[in-house]
Design a protein around this motif. Structure first.
Motif, PDB file in Angstrom:
ATOM      1  N   GLN A  37       4.984   1.047  -5.950  1.00 47.92           N
ATOM      2  CA  GLN A  37       4.714  -0.673  -5.814  1.00 47.92           C
ATOM      3  C   GLN A  37       5.340  -0.677  -4.669  1.00 47.92           C
ATOM      4  O   GLN A  37       4.646  -2.138  -3.849  1.00 47.92           O
ATOM      5  CB  GLN A  37       5.625  -0.387  -7.021  1.00 47.92           C
ATOM      6  N   TYR A  38       5.957  -0.246  -3.681  1.00 45.07           N
ATOM      7  CA  TYR A  38       6.327  -0.324  -2.432  1.00 45.07           C
ATOM      8  C   TYR A  38       4.827  -0.598  -1.430  1.00 45.07           C
ATOM      9  O   TYR A  38       4.436  -1.118  -1.263  1.00 45.07           O
ATOM     10  CB  TYR A  38       6.959   0.158  -2.191  1.00 45.07           C
ATOM     11  N   VAL A  39       3.996   0.619  -1.849  1.00 43.27           N
ATOM     12  CA  VAL A  39       2.914   0.649  -0.810  1.00 43.27           C
ATOM     13  C   VAL A  39       2.370  -0.793  -1.464  1.00 43.27           C
ATOM     14  O   VAL A  39       1.812  -1.099  -0.675  1.00 43.27           O
ATOM     15  CB  VAL A  39       2.584   1.911  -1.204  1.00 43.27           C
ATOM     16  N   ALA A  43       1.695  -2.090   1.701  1.00 38.68           N
ATOM     17  CA  ALA A  43       0.495  -1.748   2.338  1.00 38.68           C
ATOM     18  C   ALA A  43      -0.480  -1.802   1.536  1.00 38.68           C
ATOM     19  O   ALA A  43      -1.320  -0.511   0.979  1.00 38.68           O
ATOM     20  CB  ALA A  43       1.219  -0.579   3.194  1.00 38.68           C
ATOM     21  N   PRO A  44      -1.616  -2.544   1.073  1.00 38.36           N
ATOM     22  CA  PRO A  44      -2.284  -2.150  -0.144  1.00 38.36           C
ATOM     23  C   PRO A  44      -3.572  -1.968   0.356  1.00 38.36           C
ATOM     24  O   PRO A  44      -4.115  -1.035  -0.265  1.00 38.36           O
ATOM     25  CB  PRO A  44      -3.102  -4.069  -0.174  1.00 38.36           C
ATOM     26  N   LYS A  45      -3.560  -1.251   2.210  1.00 36.17           N
ATOM     27  CA  LYS A  45      -4.973  -0.588   1.715  1.00 36.17           C
ATOM     28  C   LYS A  45      -4.645   1.074   1.221  1.00 36.17           C
ATOM     29  O   LYS A  45      -5.744   2.114   1.489  1.00 36.17           O
ATOM     30  CB  LYS A  45      -5.409  -1.213   3.906  1.00 36.17           C
ATOM     31  N   THR A  70       0.688   7.351   6.489  1.00 34.68           N
ATOM     32  CA  THR A  70      -0.275   7.473   7.378  1.00 34.68           C
ATOM     33  C   THR A  70      -1.348   6.598   7.342  1.00 34.68           C
ATOM     34  O   THR A  70      -2.569   6.185   7.995  1.00 34.68           O
ATOM     35  CB  THR A  70       0.884   7.058   8.112  1.00 34.68           C
ATOM     36  N   ALA A  71      -1.648   8.122   6.933  1.00 31.06           N
ATOM     37  CA  ALA A  71      -3.744   8.530   7.099  1.00 31.06           C
ATOM     38  C   ALA A  71      -4.096   7.431   6.509  1.00 31.06           C
ATOM     39  O   ALA A  71      -5.503   7.590   6.661  1.00 31.06           O
ATOM     40  CB  ALA A  71      -3.557  10.055   6.463  1.00 31.06           C
ATOM     41  N   VAL A  72      -3.894   7.291   5.047  1.00 30.14           N
ATOM     42  CA  VAL A  72      -4.785   6.123   4.108  1.00 30.14           C
ATOM     43  C   VAL A  72      -4.437   4.528   4.647  1.00 30.14           C
ATOM     44  O   VAL A  72      -5.143   3.708   3.968  1.00 30.14           O
ATOM     45  CB  VAL A  72      -4.565   6.895   2.817  1.00 30.14           C
ATOM     46  N   GLY A  73      -3.817   4.527   6.105  1.00 30.68           N
ATOM     47  CA  GLY A  73      -3.837   2.651   6.160  1.00 30.68           C
ATOM     48  C   GLY A  73      -2.804   2.118   6.362  1.00 30.68           C
ATOM     49  O   GLY A  73      -2.445   1.320   6.740  1.00 30.68           O
ATOM     50  N   ALA A  74      -1.536   2.715   6.004  1.00 28.46           N
ATOM     51  CA  ALA A  74      -0.655   1.994   5.410  1.00 28.46           C
ATOM     52  C   ALA A  74       0.279   2.552   7.835  1.00 28.46           C
ATOM     53  O   ALA A  74       0.348   3.253   8.304  1.00 28.46           O
ATOM     54  CB  ALA A  74       0.500   2.540   4.270  1.00 28.46           C
ATOM     55  N   SER A  75       1.871   1.261   7.964  1.00 28.14           N
ATOM     56  CA  SER A  75       2.772   1.382   8.763  1.00 28.14           C
ATOM     57  C   SER A  75       3.014   2.545   8.389  1.00 28.14           C
ATOM     58  O   SER A  75       3.491   2.269   7.309  1.00 28.14           O
ATOM     59  CB  SER A  75       3.315  -0.139   8.646  1.00 28.14           C
ATOM     60  N   LYS A  76       3.983   2.587   9.948  1.00 27.93           N
ATOM     61  CA  LYS A  76       4.983   3.928   9.533  1.00 27.93           C
ATOM     62  C   LYS A  76       5.861   3.782   8.638  1.00 27.93           C
ATOM     63  O   LYS A  76       6.183   4.131   8.101  1.00 27.93           O
ATOM     64  CB  LYS A  76       5.190   4.301  11.482  1.00 27.93           C
ATOM     65  N   ASP A  77       6.067   1.852   9.415  1.00 30.80           N
ATOM     66  CA  ASP A  77       7.235   1.470   9.091  1.00 30.80           C
ATOM     67  C   ASP A  77       6.902   1.490   7.562  1.00 30.80           C
ATOM     68  O   ASP A  77       8.324   1.476   6.469  1.00 30.80           O
ATOM     69  CB  ASP A  77       7.491  -0.172   9.668  1.00 30.80           C
TER      70      ASP A  77
END
Length: 87
Positions: A37-39, A43-45, A70-77
């Motif tokens: 849910q957080y993602v 980070a919808p991507k 991070t590999a699928v597009g989320a920022s590190k934070d």
């Protein structure tokens, strides 16, 4: 002590023991769904790989969780916060 007096005292002791176990039970913990849910919100991507990554976070492999997100597009934070939510 008479046998008729023992039964209520045994039952009272059991009730106290069960009540103590309920009070001492751990609170509910976050899980992979909270991470997903957080993602989805931050980070919808990265939602395609979130389920597997969040499972890694839930079982304690935070490094794998963060790197997968991070590999699928989320920022590190966002990945760090999501993986923390899965624990």
């Amino acid at each position: 002590m008479r046998p008729t007096a023992r039964i209520p005292s045994i039952l009272a002791g059991l009730a106290l023991a069960v009540g103590g176990a309920v009070v001492a039970a751990p609170s509910a913990q976050a899980d992979a769904k909270a991470c997903e849910q957080y993602v989805a919100q931050h980070a919808p991507k990265a939602t395609d790989g979130a389920a597997e990554a969040c499972y890694e976070g839930q079982i304690g492999n935070r490094t794998s969780c963060v790197s997968s997100l991070t590999a699928v597009g989320a920022s590190k934070d966002a990945a760090n916060s999501a993986c923390e939510a899965s624990r």
